[in-house]
Structure formats: C-alpha cells, structure tokens
Design an enzyme around this catalytic site. Structure first.
Site, mmCIF file in Angstrom:
data_model
loop_
_atom_site.group_PDB
_atom_site.id
_atom_site.type_symbol
_atom_site.label_atom_id
_atom_site.label_comp_id
_atom_site.label_asym_id
_atom_site.label_seq_id
_atom_site.Cartn_x
_atom_site.Cartn_y
_atom_site.Cartn_z
ATOM 1 N N LYS A 190 0.838 -1.201 0.000
ATOM 2 C CA LYS A 190 0.000 0.000 0.000
ATOM 3 C C LYS A 190 0.877 1.257 0.000
ATOM 4 O O LYS A 190 0.667 2.180 -0.764
ATOM 5 C CB LYS A 190 -0.926 -0.038 1.217
ATOM 6 C CG LYS A 190 -1.880 1.116 1.281
ATOM 7 C CD LYS A 190 -2.855 0.940 2.436
ATOM 8 C CE LYS A 190 -3.531 2.258 2.750
ATOM 9 N NZ LYS A 190 -4.389 2.178 3.921
ATOM 10 N N GLU A 196 10.828 -4.831 3.584
ATOM 11 C CA GLU A 196 10.877 -6.236 3.153
ATOM 12 C C GLU A 196 10.413 -6.375 1.702
ATOM 13 O O GLU A 196 11.048 -7.030 0.876
ATOM 14 C CB GLU A 196 9.974 -7.100 4.044
ATOM 15 C CG GLU A 196 10.438 -7.244 5.476
ATOM 16 C CD GLU A 196 9.900 -6.138 6.389
ATOM 17 O OE1 GLU A 196 9.575 -5.035 5.897
ATOM 18 O OE2 GLU A 196 9.835 -6.390 7.606
ATOM 19 N N GLY A 241 -4.514 -2.140 5.276
ATOM 20 C CA GLY A 241 -3.832 -3.311 4.726
ATOM 21 C C GLY A 241 -4.500 -4.623 5.114
ATOM 22 O O GLY A 241 -4.735 -5.490 4.283
ATOM 23 N N ARG A 242 -4.834 -4.764 6.389
ATOM 24 C CA ARG A 242 -5.394 -6.045 6.847
ATOM 25 C C ARG A 242 -6.846 -6.236 6.430
ATOM 26 O O ARG A 242 -7.441 -7.269 6.715
ATOM 27 C CB ARG A 242 -5.230 -6.175 8.360
ATOM 28 C CG ARG A 242 -5.843 -5.038 9.167
ATOM 29 C CD ARG A 242 -5.357 -5.074 10.609
ATOM 30 N NE ARG A 242 -5.792 -3.910 11.383
ATOM 31 C CZ ARG A 242 -5.142 -2.756 11.441
ATOM 32 N NH1 ARG A 242 -4.034 -2.598 10.732
ATOM 33 N NH2 ARG A 242 -5.583 -1.765 12.171
ATOM 34 N N GLU A 327 -3.587 -6.679 15.225
ATOM 35 C CA GLU A 327 -3.142 -5.359 14.752
ATOM 36 C C GLU A 327 -4.270 -4.340 14.903
ATOM 37 O O GLU A 327 -4.027 -3.146 15.084
ATOM 38 C CB GLU A 327 -2.667 -5.432 13.289
ATOM 39 C CG GLU A 327 -1.803 -4.251 12.880
ATOM 40 C CD GLU A 327 -1.090 -4.436 11.545
ATOM 41 O OE1 GLU A 327 0.155 -4.505 11.517
ATOM 42 O OE2 GLU A 327 -1.783 -4.509 10.510
ATOM 43 N N HIS A 358 -2.215 -33.075 18.303
ATOM 44 C CA HIS A 358 -1.017 -33.837 18.684
ATOM 45 C C HIS A 358 0.118 -32.912 19.086
ATOM 46 O O HIS A 358 1.266 -33.328 19.158
ATOM 47 C CB HIS A 358 -0.607 -34.748 17.522
ATOM 48 C CG HIS A 358 -1.742 -35.629 17.105
ATOM 49 N ND1 HIS A 358 -2.106 -36.747 17.815
ATOM 50 C CD2 HIS A 358 -2.652 -35.510 16.102
ATOM 51 C CE1 HIS A 358 -3.176 -37.299 17.245
ATOM 52 N NE2 HIS A 358 -3.526 -36.565 16.207
ATOM 53 N N LYS A 461 10.332 -0.525 13.251
ATOM 54 C CA LYS A 461 10.832 -0.261 11.884
ATOM 55 C C LYS A 461 11.925 0.804 11.928
ATOM 56 O O LYS A 461 12.974 0.676 11.306
ATOM 57 C CB LYS A 461 9.685 0.259 10.993
ATOM 58 C CG LYS A 461 8.645 -0.759 10.632
ATOM 59 C CD LYS A 461 7.612 -0.132 9.690
ATOM 60 C CE LYS A 461 6.377 -0.986 9.560
ATOM 61 N NZ LYS A 461 5.306 -0.380 8.801
HETATM 62 O O1 F6P Z 1 3.981 -2.914 9.471
HETATM 63 C C1 F6P Z 1 2.618 -3.193 9.493
HETATM 64 C C2 F6P Z 1 1.986 -2.923 8.154
HETATM 65 O O2 F6P Z 1 1.913 -1.557 7.942
HETATM 66 C C3 F6P Z 1 0.626 -3.572 8.040
HETATM 67 O O3 F6P Z 1 -0.373 -2.832 8.629
HETATM 68 C C4 F6P Z 1 0.503 -3.723 6.571
HETATM 69 O O4 F6P Z 1 -0.499 -4.646 6.215
HETATM 70 C C5 F6P Z 1 1.895 -4.190 6.221
HETATM 71 O O5 F6P Z 1 2.735 -3.490 7.097
HETATM 72 C C6 F6P Z 1 2.315 -3.963 4.808
HETATM 73 O O6 F6P Z 1 2.268 -2.619 4.460
HETATM 74 P P1 F6P Z 1 2.372 -2.152 2.946
HETATM 75 O O7 F6P Z 1 1.206 -2.727 2.214
HETATM 76 O O8 F6P Z 1 2.341 -0.653 2.972
HETATM 77 O O9 F6P Z 1 3.650 -2.679 2.404
#
Ligand code: F6P
Length: 474
Positions: A190, A196, A241-242, A327, A358, A461
């Site tokens: 987003k 990452e 995002g979620r 979250e 198990h 972060k």
């Molecule tokens: O670090 C948490 C977060 O901001 C989440 O809320 C989000 O879903 C995820 O990282 C990924 O964010 P983005 O879509 O901006 O890469």
C-alpha cells in the site's frame, strides 16, 4: 461526524452488571447447562449466509447475552455501524474512512472500485504465457491473498508463490524452478515503502533481467512506476492493509483462480455485510462473535484465543486472523488517548486440526488457563468433523470420574464456538472473513479503541533502520 458520544465501557451500566453477573458463573459448569437444557444447542446458535455459529459451548446464558447486547447499545454500536457504512472518517488518528465493505459492494461499489475490478479481469486475461506469479508483500499485502490461494489452490490455473520475509531464502524459494520469461512479479505494498517488500521486489526485478512482467499494487503510484512496474493497480487510503483482501492486493489470486471465483469471494462477503447490517444482535453472527469474545476476555479473564480450522485448506486462517484481530485491537489507549483499565484483544493463535491435537491441545484440556477456541468445521470429512466435535465436547464437559487419577481428569468448562461452513469455497471463505472483520469492528466499539491504525509497528521499523545504518557505518 455522527459517531456518538458515549460512556467509556467501564462506566456503562451494563459493564457493572456483567461484572456482577460473571461472579455467578464461577460455579456454573457447561456440563450442567447441557443437562438442564436439552435444546441448548438450538437456543445458542445463529445462522448467517454461508455459516452457522453454534455458541452453546460458551459460558453464557440468556441474561449474559442480554447484558452484552445492552453493553453494545450503551457503547453506541448502531451509530458506529452507521458511521462505518456511511464512510465517515472513523479512523481518527489517520483521518481516514474505513470502507473495505465498498470493495465488495457489487453494483453498488464506487466507480473506481468497479473500474479496477474490470482492469484486473482484463490484465488477468492478458497473462497468456505466464506460468508463475511471484507475489511479494507482507502483512495485509500478503496474508489475505496467500490464504485465498492456499484455500482454493486446486482450482488455480497459474502457480502462485509468495515471499514476505526479508530473508532472501523466502524469495529464492518463491523463484525456484521458475522461468523469468514466464513469470509475473507482483509487488503489493500500500505504501510502497515497506523495507521487506521493496528488497524482495528489487531482487526479483534483477532476477527477471528485463524478461517477464512486473506489476504493482499500491496507493503510491509514483513510487511503483519509478521502481519499474509496467502496470500499477490502485489501493486506496480508505482500505487498511489487513482489510485489503477484497482489493487488487489479491490480484494474484484473481489471476490464478479466475475472476469468477474472485466474484464469488466478494459475493460471500457482501452477503455477510448485509447480515451484519440487518440481523438483530442476538442472531447476528459477527456481533455475537464480538460479544462472546469480550465476555471471555473482560469478564471471565481469558488472555488468549485459539483458532482451530478442521480443514487443511484453511490452515492459514489463524495467521490471517492474528493480523486482523491483534493489529486492529491490540491497543492500550482509547480513542481519546487515555490509558485503558481493561483488556483489549487477546493473543490470537492456533493451527489446523487434527494436527494441533497432537501438539498443543494438552494445554487446552489440562493447562492452568482456559483458552476460548473457535472450531471451524467445513464437512471436509467425517473424521475431521468428528474430531472437532470430540475436542469441543472434551473441552466443554471434561470428565469428573473420581476413579481416575488427577492427571487423567479433564476439568472441562472451557468455552468454544463452532463455526460450520456448508462447504469450502470462495463464497464461504468470503463470508467467514467478513464475519471476523465485523467482529473486530464491534470489539473496537466495545473497547473504545481505534481498530484501524497500527502505530505500534512503527518504532521497531525505525530502530531497525537506525541499527542497520550504524552497522553499515552510513
Ligand atoms: O507494518 C505493518 C503494516 O503496515 C501492516 O499494517 C501492513 O499490512 C503491512 O505493514 C504492509 O504494508 P504495505 O502494504 O504498505 O507494504
């Protein structure tokens, strides 16, 4: 904004009544409740499109439910729900509306949503020759599409692999065996600033070396284009995002499973939205999930919540719900910024049954803390359903055979819900995920927290980036 000014939860009359009421539950055992009411299963259940909630094995009675519904009313639930669906900026710390339901509103969806869905269809149809989609994203830009794909993988026409971790091994495995010329790299972020995802996207672009395709899904069009994406599908700031599984963040799943399957997924969620809007609280599945969850956390003292899908296809559901619930409602201050004197989201965890039996069910049955559980049952096989039912019964009723040594006895009285899906398909999954989304919203209302921001992830972060700079001497 038409959201109501209401009393803080603990000052609501229903809160005090529930606290007193909970005292009466100390010595009440689920086994006795079932003995006294042969119809308990029927009394304490609710049907929604796509799923049945059986909450007869929760430690509640009719009065508990009335008081919980009273608490929701005193917290202004109906006005909050109106504000949510009216697109008011209820995400106050970010000044944003919360409109993920608009993504699945069908003909009633905003024009930009319908246009994007049409574009997704067209782009998917144009992917001839693509045999692998490498979906790069993390958190909400990963977990939803990953769950959707994993659930319905047998229907996929294209292989989709995911990489979320900055550990290069994750991307290496996602690229393993792929032909760059027949690969679509899909960077989903987003913000398009997530370390990452950007690291993986850069590495995947280098691996493509000018062959294959690079698409992006983002609200940051300029950054995605600067990165080199040839197609950029939009995300909007009014979708967290979620909550973005309904958006172009799931383009990989739409392309692999086909747009009609994705439409079914949206339709299932749309039906759940309608149910959430129209059903009275005592028959409203998301409202009940929220109220029962709050009862367990705030009045019976549960600290965690276990999710147990009895279907291999739903094995990723616990991970998805971890982000959705923790979250959203893992918050320590209320909407006014005051520190909370009551618990909010429990730790959500779980794994697929029967595998989990198990591993950690020992603690569920005989550990020192009662862990409320959601059993997700989908009629996959008689064995799976029987095992889910057996576990829920053992948790609820236990055994009190005095002939057994203490270590072989089960105390029981451990609460659970059973959510029954008629089958596992895109529609049922859509309904299930939308039900949990609304559960989260209702709990945010009950707890007076903003469920739609996630400031708690920022400090780590920032520190990671500073530590890296120090290590690199830059
Ligand atoms: O670090 C948490 C977060 O901001 C989440 O809320 C989000 O879903 C995820 O990282 C990924 O964010 P983005 O879509 O901006 O890469």
């Amino acid at each position: 904004m038409s959201t109501p000014t209401t009393l803080p939860p603990t000052e609501c009359p229903a809160w005090a009544k529930l606290t007193a009421h909970a005292e009466g539950w100390r010595d009440t055992h689920l086994a006795g409740l079932f003995r006294d009411d042969a119809q308990r299963g029927a009394h304490f259940s609710a049907q929604a499109p796509g799923l049945l909630l059986d909450y007869s094995r929760q430690r509640v009675g009719a009065l508990t439910l009335r008081l919980l519904a009273q608490l929701a009313a005193e917290r202004g639930f109906e006005a909050w729900r109106r504000a949510l669906f009216a697109g008011e900026p209820i995400n106050i710390t970010e000044g944003r509306a919360v409109r993920h339901s608009a993504l699945r509103a069908g003909d009633a969806a905003p024009p930009e949503v319908r246009e994007t869905l049409a574009r997704m269809r067209a782009l998917a149809a144009g992917l001839r020759g693509v045999r692998r989609i490498v979906h790069l994203g993390t958190g909400g830009s990963d977990l939803g599409a990953r769950l959707l794909m994993d659930t319905l993988r047998e229907r996929a026409a294209i292989e989709v692999r995911f990489a979320a971790n900055i550990d290069p091994l994750d991307l290496a495995r996602a690229l393993e065996g792929a032909d760059p010329a027949a690969t679509l790299v899909l960077a989903v972020s987003k913000t398009f600033t997530t370390a990452e995802t950007l690291a993986n996207a850069r590495a995947a672009k280098a691996w493509l070396a000018g062959r294959g395709l690079i698409f992006a899904v983002t609200a940051n069009d300029a950054a995605a284009r600067a990165f080199g994406a040839t197609e950029v599908l939009p995300m909007w700031d009014w979708v967290g995002g979620r909550f973005s599984v309904w958006s172009a963040a799931s383009f990989s799943a739409l392309a692999a499973l086909g747009p009609d399957v994705f439409d079914e997924f949206l339709a299932g969620a749309r039906e759940m939205d309608r149910h959430f809007l129209e059903a009275p609280p005592e028959k409203n599945v998301p409202v009940l999930l929220a109220l029962l969850g709050a009862w367990n956390v705030n009045f019976l003292g549960a600290a965690t919540h276990c999710v147990l899908p009895y279907a291999h296809a739903l094995r990723l559901l616990p991970a998805y719900l971890q982000q959705l619930e923790m979250e959203s409602n893992g918050k320590r201050v209320d909407r006014e910024g005051c520190a909370l004197a009551y618990a909010t989201a429990p730790v959500v965890w779980g794994a697929e049954g029967t595998v989990s039996q198990h591993s950690f069910h020992q603690l569920l049955h005989q550990g020192t803390q009662a862990v409320p559980a959601d059993f997700i049952v989908a009629g996959v096989s008689a064995e799976l359903d029987a095992n889910a039912e057996a576990q829920a019964r053992a948790l609820a009723f236990g055994t009190d055979d005095p002939a057994l040594p203490a270590y072989r006895r089960y105390p029981g009285n451990r609460p659970s819900n059973t959510l029954r899906l008629a089958r596992i398909d895109a529609r049922a999954l859509g309904a299930l995920l939308a039900a949990y989304e609304h559960k989260v919203f209702v709990q945010g209302v009950l707890w007076n927290v903003n469920s739609f921001d996630q400031w708690g992830v920022e400090l780590g972060k920032q520190l990671a980036s500073e530590i890296l700079k120090q290590q690199r001497g830059t």
